[in-house]
Design a protein around this motif. Sequence first.
Motif, PDB file in Angstrom:
ATOM      1  N   PHE A 166       0.831  -1.197   0.000  1.00  0.00           N
ATOM      2  CA  PHE A 166       0.000   0.000   0.000  1.00  0.00           C
ATOM      3  C   PHE A 166       0.870   1.252   0.000  1.00  0.00           C
ATOM      4  CE2 PHE A 166      -1.708   3.281   2.906  1.00  0.00           C
ATOM      5  CZ  PHE A 166      -2.798   3.710   2.164  1.00  0.00           C
ATOM      6  N   LEU A 167       0.490   2.224  -0.822  1.00  0.00           N
ATOM      7  CA  LEU A 167       1.163   3.516  -0.860  1.00  0.00           C
ATOM      8  C   LEU A 167       0.286   4.629  -0.275  1.00  0.00           C
ATOM      9  CD1 LEU A 167       3.417   5.469  -1.790  1.00  0.00           C
ATOM     10  CD2 LEU A 167       2.296   5.516  -4.040  1.00  0.00           C
ATOM     11  N   SER A 168      -0.932   4.756  -0.804  1.00  0.00           N
ATOM     12  CA  SER A 168      -1.826   5.833  -0.387  1.00  0.00           C
ATOM     13  C   SER A 168      -3.208   5.560  -0.977  1.00  0.00           C
ATOM     14  CB  SER A 168      -1.317   7.185  -0.898  1.00  0.00           C
ATOM     15  OG  SER A 168      -1.240   7.179  -2.320  1.00  0.00           O
ATOM     16  N   HIS A 169      -4.164   6.420  -0.631  1.00  0.00           N
ATOM     17  CA  HIS A 169      -5.473   6.343  -1.279  1.00  0.00           C
ATOM     18  C   HIS A 169      -6.154   7.704  -1.218  1.00  0.00           C
ATOM     19  CE1 HIS A 169      -7.860   6.518   2.431  1.00  0.00           C
ATOM     20  NE2 HIS A 169      -6.985   5.681   2.969  1.00  0.00           N
ATOM     21  N   PRO A 170      -6.943   8.045  -2.241  1.00  0.00           N
ATOM     22  CA  PRO A 170      -7.766   9.243  -2.174  1.00  0.00           C
ATOM     23  C   PRO A 170      -9.059   8.940  -1.413  1.00  0.00           C
ATOM     24  CG  PRO A 170      -8.056   8.188  -4.290  1.00  0.00           C
ATOM     25  CD  PRO A 170      -7.044   7.358  -3.535  1.00  0.00           C
ATOM     26  N   SER A 171      -9.988   9.864  -1.413  1.00  0.00           N
ATOM     27  CA  SER A 171     -11.281   9.638  -0.755  1.00  0.00           C
ATOM     28  C   SER A 171     -12.051   8.534  -1.472  1.00  0.00           C
ATOM     29  CB  SER A 171     -12.106  10.922  -0.746  1.00  0.00           C
ATOM     30  OG  SER A 171     -12.352  11.356  -2.082  1.00  0.00           O
ATOM     31  N   GLN A 172     -12.930   7.879  -0.745  1.00  0.00           N
ATOM     32  CA  GLN A 172     -13.758   6.836  -1.337  1.00  0.00           C
ATOM     33  C   GLN A 172     -14.669   7.457  -2.401  1.00  0.00           C
ATOM     34  OE1 GLN A 172     -15.656   4.411   1.799  1.00  0.00           O
ATOM     35  NE2 GLN A 172     -14.063   5.192   3.153  1.00  0.00           N
ATOM     36  N   GLN A 173     -14.796   6.754  -3.529  1.00  0.00           N
ATOM     37  CA  GLN A 173     -15.574   7.286  -4.656  1.00  0.00           C
ATOM     38  C   GLN A 173     -15.825   6.176  -5.666  1.00  0.00           C
ATOM     39  OE1 GLN A 173     -12.848   9.947  -7.107  1.00  0.00           O
ATOM     40  NE2 GLN A 173     -11.469   9.444  -5.399  1.00  0.00           N
ATOM     41  N   ASN A 174     -16.637   6.473  -6.649  1.00  0.00           N
ATOM     42  CA  ASN A 174     -16.878   5.543  -7.741  1.00  0.00           C
ATOM     43  C   ASN A 174     -15.683   5.538  -8.686  1.00  0.00           C
ATOM     44  OD1 ASN A 174     -19.677   4.532  -7.346  1.00  0.00           O
ATOM     45  ND2 ASN A 174     -20.179   6.709  -7.455  1.00  0.00           N
ATOM     46  N   ALA A 175     -15.393   4.381  -9.245  1.00  0.00           N
ATOM     47  CA  ALA A 175     -14.313   4.247 -10.226  1.00  0.00           C
ATOM     48  C   ALA A 175     -14.581   3.017 -11.081  1.00  0.00           C
ATOM     49  CB  ALA A 175     -12.956   4.142  -9.534  1.00  0.00           C
ATOM     50  N   PHE A 190     -18.038   1.384  -6.114  1.00  0.00           N
ATOM     51  CA  PHE A 190     -17.669   2.379  -5.113  1.00  0.00           C
ATOM     52  C   PHE A 190     -16.793   1.681  -4.082  1.00  0.00           C
ATOM     53  CE2 PHE A 190     -18.128   4.506  -1.047  1.00  0.00           C
ATOM     54  CZ  PHE A 190     -18.034   5.852  -1.384  1.00  0.00           C
ATOM     55  N   ASP A 191     -15.614   2.243  -3.834  1.00  0.00           N
ATOM     56  CA  ASP A 191     -14.717   1.614  -2.871  1.00  0.00           C
ATOM     57  C   ASP A 191     -13.630   2.621  -2.495  1.00  0.00           C
ATOM     58  OD1 ASP A 191     -13.352  -0.400  -1.294  1.00  0.00           O
ATOM     59  OD2 ASP A 191     -14.144  -1.927  -2.649  1.00  0.00           O
ATOM     60  N   GLU A 192     -12.638   2.140  -1.777  1.00  0.00           N
ATOM     61  CA  GLU A 192     -11.442   2.922  -1.476  1.00  0.00           C
ATOM     62  C   GLU A 192     -10.336   2.392  -2.373  1.00  0.00           C
ATOM     63  OE1 GLU A 192      -9.991   4.363   2.672  1.00  0.00           O
ATOM     64  OE2 GLU A 192      -9.096   2.377   2.339  1.00  0.00           O
ATOM     65  N   TRP A 193      -9.780   3.281  -3.179  1.00  0.00           N
ATOM     66  CA  TRP A 193      -8.896   2.851  -4.266  1.00  0.00           C
ATOM     67  C   TRP A 193      -7.431   3.046  -3.883  1.00  0.00           C
ATOM     68  CZ3 TRP A 193     -11.943   0.094  -6.955  1.00  0.00           C
ATOM     69  CH2 TRP A 193     -13.284   0.460  -7.110  1.00  0.00           C
ATOM     70  N   TYR A 194      -6.761   1.937  -3.617  1.00  0.00           N
ATOM     71  CA  TYR A 194      -5.365   1.975  -3.192  1.00  0.00           C
ATOM     72  C   TYR A 194      -4.429   2.279  -4.357  1.00  0.00           C
ATOM     73  CZ  TYR A 194      -5.893  -0.037   1.538  1.00  0.00           C
ATOM     74  OH  TYR A 194      -6.185  -0.254   2.854  1.00  0.00           O
ATOM     75  N   ASP A 195      -3.409   3.084  -4.062  1.00  0.00           N
ATOM     76  CA  ASP A 195      -2.210   3.168  -4.884  1.00  0.00           C
ATOM     77  C   ASP A 195      -1.180   2.231  -4.257  1.00  0.00           C
ATOM     78  OD1 ASP A 195      -3.123   5.487  -6.521  1.00  0.00           O
ATOM     79  OD2 ASP A 195      -3.050   6.509  -4.580  1.00  0.00           O
ATOM     80  N   TYR A 196      -0.242   1.745  -5.075  1.00  0.00           N
ATOM     81  CA  TYR A 196       0.702   0.742  -4.594  1.00  0.00           C
ATOM     82  C   TYR A 196       2.144   1.145  -4.861  1.00  0.00           C
ATOM     83  CZ  TYR A 196      -3.520  -2.060  -4.358  1.00  0.00           C
ATOM     84  OH  TYR A 196      -4.777  -2.502  -4.056  1.00  0.00           O
ATOM     85  N   LYS A 197       3.037   0.589  -4.046  1.00  0.00           N
ATOM     86  CA  LYS A 197       4.476   0.722  -4.231  1.00  0.00           C
ATOM     87  C   LYS A 197       5.095  -0.674  -4.130  1.00  0.00           C
ATOM     88  CE  LYS A 197       5.404   1.580   0.682  1.00  0.00           C
ATOM     89  NZ  LYS A 197       5.971   2.523   1.679  1.00  0.00           N
ATOM     90  N   SER A 198       6.375  -0.778  -4.453  1.00  0.00           N
ATOM     91  CA  SER A 198       7.082  -2.071  -4.405  1.00  0.00           C
ATOM     92  C   SER A 198       6.294  -3.146  -5.147  1.00  0.00           C
ATOM     93  CB  SER A 198       7.325  -2.497  -2.944  1.00  0.00           C
ATOM     94  OG  SER A 198       8.047  -1.515  -2.236  1.00  0.00           O
TER      95      SER A 198
END
Length: 248
Positions: A138-147, A169-177
């Motif tokens: 896990f790196l980060s995530h913005p606010s929960q929203q549709n995607a 609609f969910d919480e959309w993770y950005d990733y590292k490694s």
Amino acid sequence: MKTLLTLFSFFILIACTSAEEPNVGEPAKTKDAVLVFSRTKGYRHKSIEAGKAGLLKLGQENDFAVDTTENAGLFTTDNLKKYKAVIFLSTTGDVLNDQQQAAFEQYIKKGGGYVGIHAAADTEYEWPWYNQLVGAYFLSHPSQQNAEIEIVDKKHLSTKMLPDRWKRFDEWYDYKSIVPGIKVLGKLDEKTYKGGKNGDNHPFIWYREFDGGRSFYTGGGHTDESYSDPQFMAHVLGGIKYAMGRKK
């Protein structure tokens, strides 16, 4: 009086012992079983309880037993060999000690299966082997929203029921490694929501064979509603079947 004290001590011992055991779901007709592990040492997702209930229901409906636990002490060689797969349900932080890590590594090397759901990627940052197993951190995530998730491989058990573009609609993770060897099944389309940081190649669902075993990860599952969504749960079920070694 001694008899009463002895009986009292016996029942206290039984109660303490029971607290160390996993919560066991309905017995399955087959010997197949999975262990759902949801220990958190960092942020704790409220949806864990809904997730456990949803996974227990999947087991009842698909002929595999489901045990749930937050007791890392169950990660022993003898105990893990009972299970076809181990599911990390939104675990966070450093959840296993060195001895437990070694037992889990041996479990995978002997052909065991792993399923990571959502914050399983926010787990064990100081354990390089786990990075390889889960596929990314896990790196980060913005606010929960549709995607929208672009499903790039619909031949897998976890994606064959999904639309080409899966809107949720969910919480959309950005990733590292991100591990080069993962086989991506679904990519987040960052043009369909705000705040993504992985760009045009944003893996969100993937699998791989690793170190003798099988690994599957899905980034969804932050919300309670995910675990009563038939489409999401069919997706998770496909990932579990793959990790267990089932072909259909």
